[in-house]
Design a protein around this motif. Structure first.
Motif, PDB file in Angstrom:
ATOM      1  N   ASN A 117      17.405 -28.160  15.989  1.00 40.71           N
ATOM      2  CA  ASN A 117      18.836 -27.913  15.904  1.00 40.71           C
ATOM      3  C   ASN A 117      19.313 -28.258  14.490  1.00 40.71           C
ATOM      4  O   ASN A 117      19.114 -29.378  14.027  1.00 40.71           O
ATOM      5  CB  ASN A 117      19.550 -28.783  16.933  1.00 40.71           C
ATOM      6  CG  ASN A 117      21.022 -28.504  17.025  1.00 40.71           C
ATOM      7  OD1 ASN A 117      21.618 -27.973  16.099  1.00 40.71           O
ATOM      8  ND2 ASN A 117      21.603 -28.890  18.146  1.00 40.71           N
ATOM      9  N   GLU A 120      22.917 -21.659  28.353  1.00 40.04           N
ATOM     10  CA  GLU A 120      22.224 -20.379  28.235  1.00 40.04           C
ATOM     11  C   GLU A 120      21.384 -20.128  29.479  1.00 40.04           C
ATOM     12  O   GLU A 120      21.365 -19.014  30.014  1.00 40.04           O
ATOM     13  CB  GLU A 120      21.352 -20.349  26.975  1.00 40.04           C
ATOM     14  CG  GLU A 120      22.158 -20.301  25.694  1.00 40.04           C
ATOM     15  CD  GLU A 120      21.307 -20.500  24.443  1.00 40.04           C
ATOM     16  OE1 GLU A 120      20.065 -20.682  24.561  1.00 40.04           O
ATOM     17  OE2 GLU A 120      21.884 -20.480  23.342  1.00 40.04           O
ATOM     18  N   GLU A 139      27.915 -29.257  21.459  1.00 37.19           N
ATOM     19  CA  GLU A 139      27.100 -28.813  22.601  1.00 37.19           C
ATOM     20  C   GLU A 139      25.680 -28.504  22.162  1.00 37.19           C
ATOM     21  O   GLU A 139      24.716 -28.853  22.838  1.00 37.19           O
ATOM     22  CB  GLU A 139      27.723 -27.572  23.248  1.00 37.19           C
ATOM     23  CG  GLU A 139      28.945 -27.866  24.072  1.00 37.19           C
ATOM     24  CD  GLU A 139      29.587 -26.595  24.625  1.00 37.19           C
ATOM     25  OE1 GLU A 139      29.284 -25.481  24.135  1.00 37.19           O
ATOM     26  OE2 GLU A 139      30.410 -26.722  25.555  1.00 37.19           O
ATOM     27  N   GLU A 140      25.557 -27.852  21.006  1.00 37.20           N
ATOM     28  CA  GLU A 140      24.229 -27.507  20.510  1.00 37.20           C
ATOM     29  C   GLU A 140      23.469 -28.765  20.113  1.00 37.20           C
ATOM     30  O   GLU A 140      22.291 -28.917  20.416  1.00 37.20           O
ATOM     31  CB  GLU A 140      24.347 -26.555  19.318  1.00 37.20           C
ATOM     32  CG  GLU A 140      23.016 -25.975  18.915  1.00 37.20           C
ATOM     33  CD  GLU A 140      23.170 -24.906  17.845  1.00 37.20           C
ATOM     34  OE1 GLU A 140      22.208 -24.756  17.083  1.00 37.20           O
ATOM     35  OE2 GLU A 140      24.218 -24.248  17.767  1.00 37.20           O
ATOM     36  N   ASN A 170      16.875 -32.204  20.315  1.00 41.92           N
ATOM     37  CA  ASN A 170      16.468 -30.895  19.836  1.00 41.92           C
ATOM     38  C   ASN A 170      16.273 -30.990  18.332  1.00 41.92           C
ATOM     39  O   ASN A 170      17.200 -30.846  17.560  1.00 41.92           O
ATOM     40  CB  ASN A 170      17.511 -29.836  20.188  1.00 41.92           C
ATOM     41  CG  ASN A 170      17.035 -28.444  19.838  1.00 41.92           C
ATOM     42  OD1 ASN A 170      15.957 -28.263  19.284  1.00 41.92           O
ATOM     43  ND2 ASN A 170      17.860 -27.454  20.144  1.00 41.92           N
ATOM     44  N   ARG A 173      23.902 -26.733  25.201  1.00 39.44           N
ATOM     45  CA  ARG A 173      24.019 -25.285  25.019  1.00 39.44           C
ATOM     46  C   ARG A 173      22.818 -24.585  25.647  1.00 39.44           C
ATOM     47  O   ARG A 173      22.958 -23.536  26.271  1.00 39.44           O
ATOM     48  CB  ARG A 173      24.125 -24.934  23.535  1.00 39.44           C
ATOM     49  CG  ARG A 173      24.097 -23.416  23.347  1.00 39.44           C
ATOM     50  CD  ARG A 173      24.665 -23.016  22.073  1.00 39.44           C
ATOM     51  NE  ARG A 173      26.101 -23.263  22.171  1.00 39.44           N
ATOM     52  CZ  ARG A 173      26.961 -22.952  21.253  1.00 39.44           C
ATOM     53  NH1 ARG A 173      26.553 -22.388  20.161  1.00 39.44           N
ATOM     54  NH2 ARG A 173      28.239 -23.198  21.405  1.00 39.44           N
ATOM     55  N   MET A 174      21.639 -25.197  25.488  1.00 41.44           N
ATOM     56  CA  MET A 174      20.431 -24.609  26.070  1.00 41.44           C
ATOM     57  C   MET A 174      20.601 -24.464  27.582  1.00 41.44           C
ATOM     58  O   MET A 174      20.260 -23.432  28.150  1.00 41.44           O
ATOM     59  CB  MET A 174      19.232 -25.507  25.759  1.00 41.44           C
ATOM     60  CG  MET A 174      17.971 -25.117  26.489  1.00 41.44           C
ATOM     61  SD  MET A 174      16.730 -26.386  26.397  1.00 41.44           S
ATOM     62  CE  MET A 174      17.517 -27.738  27.205  1.00 41.44           C
TER      63      MET A 174
END
Length: 164
Positions: free
Chosen positions: A32, A68, A58-59, A29, A64-65
């Motif tokens: 991020n 979500e 996590e992000e 990502n 995290r995505m």
């Protein structure tokens, strides 16, 4: 190109969403802020609480995505289950009793038709019986009339013989 960003994947034009999905598929990502930890932020990271570090990892890892998405899916499932419960309640409280009532009415109606058919057959049988009885009485009356006429003729003949 008109102020818009152009994306190419394997030499083919692609949308921004396709490119982001490609990066996400390899857990990358680039948007991020924790993808790289800058030198000035290391102290801040070291002073974070365990829950904050977990959230940052996590992000950065891209999980995290998915969390979500999972949360969104769980909410959607909960809404669908609520709707299904509402439908079951309507089915149990309104539709099933009405259906049972209609089934009962159908049985009553079929029973009524059976009784009416039987009544109609009995009425026809009574009419046929009355007709046959009337024909028999008519035949008997005609026979008695013939006998009475014969008796009358005999009496007339007897009277004529007596008068002579």
């Amino acid at each position: 190109m008109g102020g818009r960003t152009k994306y190419l994947v394997n030499g083919h034009t692609a949308t921004e969403q396709v490119v982001q999905n490609l990066f996400q598929s390899v857990q990358l990502n680039v948007n991020n802020p924790h993808f790289l930890i800058m030198q000035g932020r290391i102290t801040k990271v070291l002073n974070m609480k365990p829950a904050e570090i977990l959230a940052m990892i996590e992000e950065a890892a891209g999980t995290r995505m998915y969390e979500e998405r999972k949360d969104k899916a769980v909410k959607t499932i909960a809404k669908k289950e609520t709707k299904m419960d509402e439908i079951k309640k309507i089915l149990e409280e309104d539709i099933t009793p009405r259906l049972d009532e209609l089934r009962h009415k159908k049985r009553d109606y079929l029973e009524l038709q059976k009784i009416e058919t039987e009544l109609d057959n009995l009425e026809r049988l009574i009419i046929a019986y009355d007709h046959k009885r009337t024909e028999d009485r008519l035949s008997q009356s005609e026979k008695e009339l013939q006998e009475n006429k014969a008796t009358e003729q005999q009496l007339k003949d007897s009277i004529k013989l007596m008068e002579l």
